[in-house]
Design a protein around this motif. Structure first.
Motif, PDB file in Angstrom:
ATOM      1  N   LYS A  35     -79.722 -10.101   7.737  1.00 29.07           N
ATOM      2  CA  LYS A  35     -80.431  -9.723   8.734  1.00 29.07           C
ATOM      3  C   LYS A  35     -81.388 -10.888   9.581  1.00 29.07           C
ATOM      4  O   LYS A  35     -81.435 -11.005  10.623  1.00 29.07           O
ATOM      5  CB  LYS A  35     -81.418  -8.484   8.500  1.00 29.07           C
ATOM      6  N   LYS A  36     -81.835 -11.544   8.649  1.00 23.35           N
ATOM      7  CA  LYS A  36     -82.806 -12.672   8.898  1.00 23.35           C
ATOM      8  C   LYS A  36     -82.024 -13.869   9.598  1.00 23.35           C
ATOM      9  O   LYS A  36     -82.476 -14.296  10.534  1.00 23.35           O
ATOM     10  CB  LYS A  36     -83.643 -13.288   7.640  1.00 23.35           C
ATOM     11  N   ASN A  37     -80.851 -14.130   9.321  1.00 23.28           N
ATOM     12  CA  ASN A  37     -80.116 -14.898   9.952  1.00 23.28           C
ATOM     13  C   ASN A  37     -79.392 -14.618  11.194  1.00 23.28           C
ATOM     14  O   ASN A  37     -78.857 -15.467  11.774  1.00 23.28           O
ATOM     15  CB  ASN A  37     -78.918 -15.579   8.843  1.00 23.28           C
ATOM     16  N   ASN A  38     -79.385 -13.353  11.413  1.00 25.99           N
ATOM     17  CA  ASN A  38     -78.823 -13.026  12.712  1.00 25.99           C
ATOM     18  C   ASN A  38     -79.451 -13.413  13.776  1.00 25.99           C
ATOM     19  O   ASN A  38     -80.625 -13.763  13.868  1.00 25.99           O
ATOM     20  CB  ASN A  38     -78.759 -11.489  12.680  1.00 25.99           C
TER      21      ASN A  38
ATOM     22  N   VAL B 282     -87.955 -16.246  14.316  1.00 24.21           N
ATOM     23  CA  VAL B 282     -88.231 -16.320  12.911  1.00 24.21           C
ATOM     24  C   VAL B 282     -87.972 -14.732  12.667  1.00 24.21           C
ATOM     25  O   VAL B 282     -88.494 -13.893  13.070  1.00 24.21           O
ATOM     26  CB  VAL B 282     -89.709 -16.475  12.445  1.00 24.21           C
ATOM     27  N   PRO B 283     -86.830 -14.656  11.463  1.00 25.37           N
ATOM     28  CA  PRO B 283     -86.762 -13.310  11.188  1.00 25.37           C
ATOM     29  C   PRO B 283     -88.035 -12.474  10.627  1.00 25.37           C
ATOM     30  O   PRO B 283     -88.863 -13.106   9.960  1.00 25.37           O
ATOM     31  CB  PRO B 283     -85.715 -13.355   9.956  1.00 25.37           C
ATOM     32  N   VAL B 284     -88.046 -11.073  11.120  1.00 26.90           N
ATOM     33  CA  VAL B 284     -88.993 -10.384  10.638  1.00 26.90           C
ATOM     34  C   VAL B 284     -88.789  -9.947   9.153  1.00 26.90           C
ATOM     35  O   VAL B 284     -87.603  -9.473   8.820  1.00 26.90           O
ATOM     36  CB  VAL B 284     -89.351  -8.919  11.481  1.00 26.90           C
ATOM     37  N   PRO B 285     -89.440 -10.257   7.976  1.00 27.46           N
ATOM     38  CA  PRO B 285     -89.060  -9.997   6.803  1.00 27.46           C
ATOM     39  C   PRO B 285     -89.126  -8.589   6.395  1.00 27.46           C
ATOM     40  O   PRO B 285     -90.307  -7.846   7.069  1.00 27.46           O
ATOM     41  CB  PRO B 285     -90.188 -11.008   5.937  1.00 27.46           C
ATOM     42  N   GLU B 286     -88.564  -8.119   5.530  1.00 25.39           N
ATOM     43  CA  GLU B 286     -88.284  -6.707   4.996  1.00 25.39           C
ATOM     44  C   GLU B 286     -88.709  -6.683   3.496  1.00 25.39           C
ATOM     45  O   GLU B 286     -88.252  -7.457   2.804  1.00 25.39           O
ATOM     46  CB  GLU B 286     -87.106  -5.934   5.706  1.00 25.39           C
TER      47      GLU B 286
ATOM     48  N   ILE C 211     -88.024 -24.873  13.832  1.00 23.47           N
ATOM     49  CA  ILE C 211     -87.278 -24.473  15.005  1.00 23.47           C
ATOM     50  C   ILE C 211     -87.211 -23.223  15.501  1.00 23.47           C
ATOM     51  O   ILE C 211     -87.716 -22.665  16.634  1.00 23.47           O
ATOM     52  CB  ILE C 211     -85.936 -25.048  15.082  1.00 23.47           C
ATOM     53  N   ASP C 212     -86.989 -21.994  14.660  1.00 28.87           N
ATOM     54  CA  ASP C 212     -87.304 -20.606  14.719  1.00 28.87           C
ATOM     55  C   ASP C 212     -88.597 -20.259  15.276  1.00 28.87           C
ATOM     56  O   ASP C 212     -88.810 -19.525  16.244  1.00 28.87           O
ATOM     57  CB  ASP C 212     -86.958 -19.868  13.485  1.00 28.87           C
ATOM     58  N   ALA C 213     -89.594 -20.989  14.476  1.00 37.26           N
ATOM     59  CA  ALA C 213     -91.183 -20.704  14.814  1.00 37.26           C
ATOM     60  C   ALA C 213     -91.223 -21.313  16.296  1.00 37.26           C
ATOM     61  O   ALA C 213     -92.010 -20.594  17.108  1.00 37.26           O
ATOM     62  CB  ALA C 213     -91.979 -21.400  13.886  1.00 37.26           C
TER      63      ALA C 213
END
Length: 700
Positions: A697-700, A651-655, A644-646
């Motif tokens: 941060k990813k789930n925000n 989709v959260p930007v990974p760090e 769904i995010d995609a």
């Protein structure tokens, strides 16, 4: 007669026709397994010995004819007081029925039928056989249009006794030739006259002569002219009318001289250059057409002779004044007449005495001679040929006499009838139809027919027929064979051929179809989407697995991949990585999971600086993805990627994970209990705390 088995061989099925002399039945030949027609002599003729003798002789003569337009005679026999002839059975109609249904016929059809009749007559006439009863009732038309002339020679068997008994001449007066109606000898030209009437009837739908009684019709044949066919049916070409006019001349000398001549005319009459040829003109009227014939009645000739004698006597009676002068001469006249009568009687006595003195001749040896030679020898000695019986004898060639009714050397009177038995060709039988029988059943049927056991061979081959049954035979069914000489080969079915089912999964459609075709199998195609199988290749085969036994011709369903489903997403995920220590090499290994499968290898890289690698994920509504990074063979980080995010672009930007305490070698045990962290390894617990912050941060 229905249901009766005649001669122990012919099973009567039904009555199919009849005439003044005989009844005709359809029957089954139980020996040769074929239909035949049986003509049975009517009971009122069974006591006429002369008729029966001539009936058999004429049937034997007709049996000598072999022509595609003549009904074949197979046999002649007698059972008690039943006399019968076995002949070919023709499936179809007689010409009389066809004329009644649809006359007038088309010109080309009528000419074609007449040509075949004429061809049959030409063959018969060459064999010294006159039909004498050509009429539509005796012309059979088979299913394929083949014309068959029947009743050859039967009319010749009529005697004076049978004419008296029936009250009429056997045959149909509507088709009589003038010479037939007179009662004089008839020949080939009489048959052609009758054929002309048949052609007339086919083209006009009517008969040329009609009357209230047979006598009146016969007189019209002798005295009257018929209405010309083109006046009845203007569609008849002049060339065809000319054939009718010539064949129906009352004077036989003005008709066709032979059936061959008439046949040649029939074969060319419809050529374009002949259709409008001039009408035939004859130099003078038929001499018979203008002759006045008295009514034909019993004893007419005798009564007429008496009447004419009386009239002539009256005409010769002298006048009254001369009577007295002749009285004195009467005694002398009567004396002369008496002497003359005595001399005549003496002469007649001498003549008849001579006639009654029949010379004796010595019977010659006829056995071993050709039939024609034997006939000539008998004629030379003043003997006559009686009944000729044709019968197979293995010791003699066909046409050779092997029995004679009078023994060689005996004394016989001149004029005596000598019966002969002549050898014929060995009778052949029909090859039976053995299809669908077992090999043993087929053999038994052949052995019963007289085929030798050693002459029967067999082989096997695959077929759709039941295993063990006959599928081919050589010679073929209904072929004429000599059972003692024939060699028979039977081909037996092995049943349907089987093959081993190959593994077709992963093949493209062309390769899979080619394999099935080589094995004689039928392809049934289906298609469905797949994440794991490349588009156009086989996903599944049904209902046969690799190695299964399959009959040739069976259907095999192959399911081909149509590629990814329409709602699938190809998402490129950027994965950040860094070495364990700056400027020092670290081995990075990436493993991902998506709709295509679990724990798929992306690859391994060696790095000494921070980098971002792109991982392509295939996502679907029920197939999320994830990426796991290993650094120096230890899990470095795991990143979930939601479908769904995609799809929504969220989709959260990974760090990169951070480290706060380089002294800590192991992560804080409490980190493993935090459900928000999928899994991070680092050099110390501080790194784990940093990963918790990234998760938020990813789930925000």
């Amino acid at each position: 007669m229905i249901g009766h088995e005649l001669g122990g061989r012919y099973q009567i099925i039904e009555r199919i026709g009849g005439g003044g002399m005989a009844l005709v039945y359809k029957a089954q030949d139980l020996l040769l397994n074929r239909y035949v027609a049986i003509k049975v002599l009517r009971q009122q003729f069974v006591n006429d010995e002369e008729f029966i003798r001539r009936f058999r002789r004429e049937a034997q003569s007709a049996a000598s004819l072999s022509h595609p337009n003549v009904v074949s005679i197979y046999d002649v026999g007698q059972e008690e007081d039943t006399h019968y002839i076995i002949m070919e059975y023709v499936e179809g109609q007689n010409l009389n029925e066809i004329i009644k249904e649809r006359a007038p016929l088309q010109v080309d059809e009528a000419v074609r039928i007449a040509s075949q009749i004429c061809d049959a007559l030409d063959h018969a006439h060459h064999n010294q056989i006159i039909h004498r009863d050509i009429k539509p009732h005796n012309i059979l038309i088979g299913r394929g249009g083949r014309v068959k002339v029947t009743d050859f020679g039967i009319a010749r068997a009529v005697t004076s006794a049978t004419i008296t008994q029936t009250g009429s001449v056997v045959g149909s007066v509507h088709y009589f030739s003038p010479e037939h109606a007179k009662g004089v000898a008839t020949g080939e030209k009489s048959d052609l006259y009758s054929l002309g009437i048949v052609l007339y009837q086919m083209l006009t739908g009517k008969l040329p002569f009609l009357g209230e009684s047979p006598i009146s019709v016969a007189l019209k044949h002798l005295q009257e002219e018929f209405e010309e066919p083109r006046l009845v049916n203007p569609m008849i070409p002049q060339s065809v009318e000319n054939i009718i006019l010539k064949s129906m001349r009352k004077n036989p000398n003005e008709r066709y001289q032979s059936a061959k001549e008439m046949l040649l005319d029939l074969e060319t009459c419809l050529l374009p250059e002949r259709r409008m040829e001039p009408k035939l003109e004859f130099g003078q009227h038929d001499e018979d057409s203008t002759r006045i014939m008295p009514a034909i009645k019993p004893q007419q000739s005798i009564a007429g002779g008496v009447r004419r004698t009386r009239e002539e006597s009256k005409a010769d009676e002298p006048a009254p004044e001369t009577k007295q002068r002749k009285k004195s001469t009467k005694p002398l006249v009567w004396a002369g007449i008496s002497i003359l009568v005595i001399l005549i009687l003496l002469g007649m006595a001498w003549y008849f005495n001579k006639q009654l003195e029949v010379a004796d001749v010595q019977m010659p040896k006829l056995i071993g001679l050709q039939e024609d030679e034997a006939r000539a020898k008998l004629t030379e000695l003043g003997l006559a040929v009686g009944q000729v019986t044709e019968k197979y004898n293995e010791k003699y060639d066909p046409g050779i006499v092997y029995e004679q009714s009078k023994i060689e050397g005996t004394e016989v009177k001149q004029g005596a009838l000598i019966d002969l038995t002549v050898s014929t060709k060995k009778p052949l039988v029909k090859m039976p139809d053995l299809s669908e029988l077992s090999l043993e059943e087929g053999k038994q049927k052949l052995l019963a027919l007289g085929v030798k056991d050693g002459s029967i061979t067999s082989s096997e081959e695959f077929s759709d027929a039941d295993a063990g049954t006959v599928i081919k035979q050589d010679p073929g069914a209904n072929t004429d064979i000599d059972p003692e000489m024939v060699s028979v080969h039977l081909t037996i079915s092995k049943g349907k051929e089987t093959v081993s089912m190959p593994d077709l999964t992963g093949l493209d459609e062309k390769a899979a179809a080619s394999k099935l075709e080589d094995l004689g199998l039928t392809l049934i195609r289906k298609e469905e989407s797949s994440f794991t199988v490349e588009k156009g290749k086989v996903i599944e085969q049904w209902p046969y697995e690799p190695g299964d036994t399959v009959e040739r011709g069976a259907e095999v369903t192959l399911t081909f991949s149509s590629g990814y489903p329409a709602d699938a997403i190809n998402y490129s995920f950027g994965v950040p990585v860094a070495p364990a220590e700056p400027d020092k090499n670290s081995k990075i290994r990436i493993v991902f999971t998506d709709a295509r499968g679990e724990n798929q290898e992306w690859g391994t890289k060696t790095i000494n600086t921070e980098q971002t690698f792109s991982v392509d994920l295939m996502l679907a509504p029920n197939k999320d993805g994830s990426v796991t990074v290993y650094r120096d063979d230890q899990i470095f980080a795991t990143y979930p990627v939601s479908y769904i995010d995609a799809k929504q672009g969220t989709v959260p930007v990974p760090e990169l994970p951070t480290t706060s305490d380089p002294e800590v070698d192991n992560p804080d045990p409490s980190d493993s209990e935090d459900p928000g962290v999928t899994g991070v390894t680092g050099n110390n617990g501080g790194e784990g705390n940093s990963q918790k912050e990234n998760k938020g941060k990813k789930n925000n």
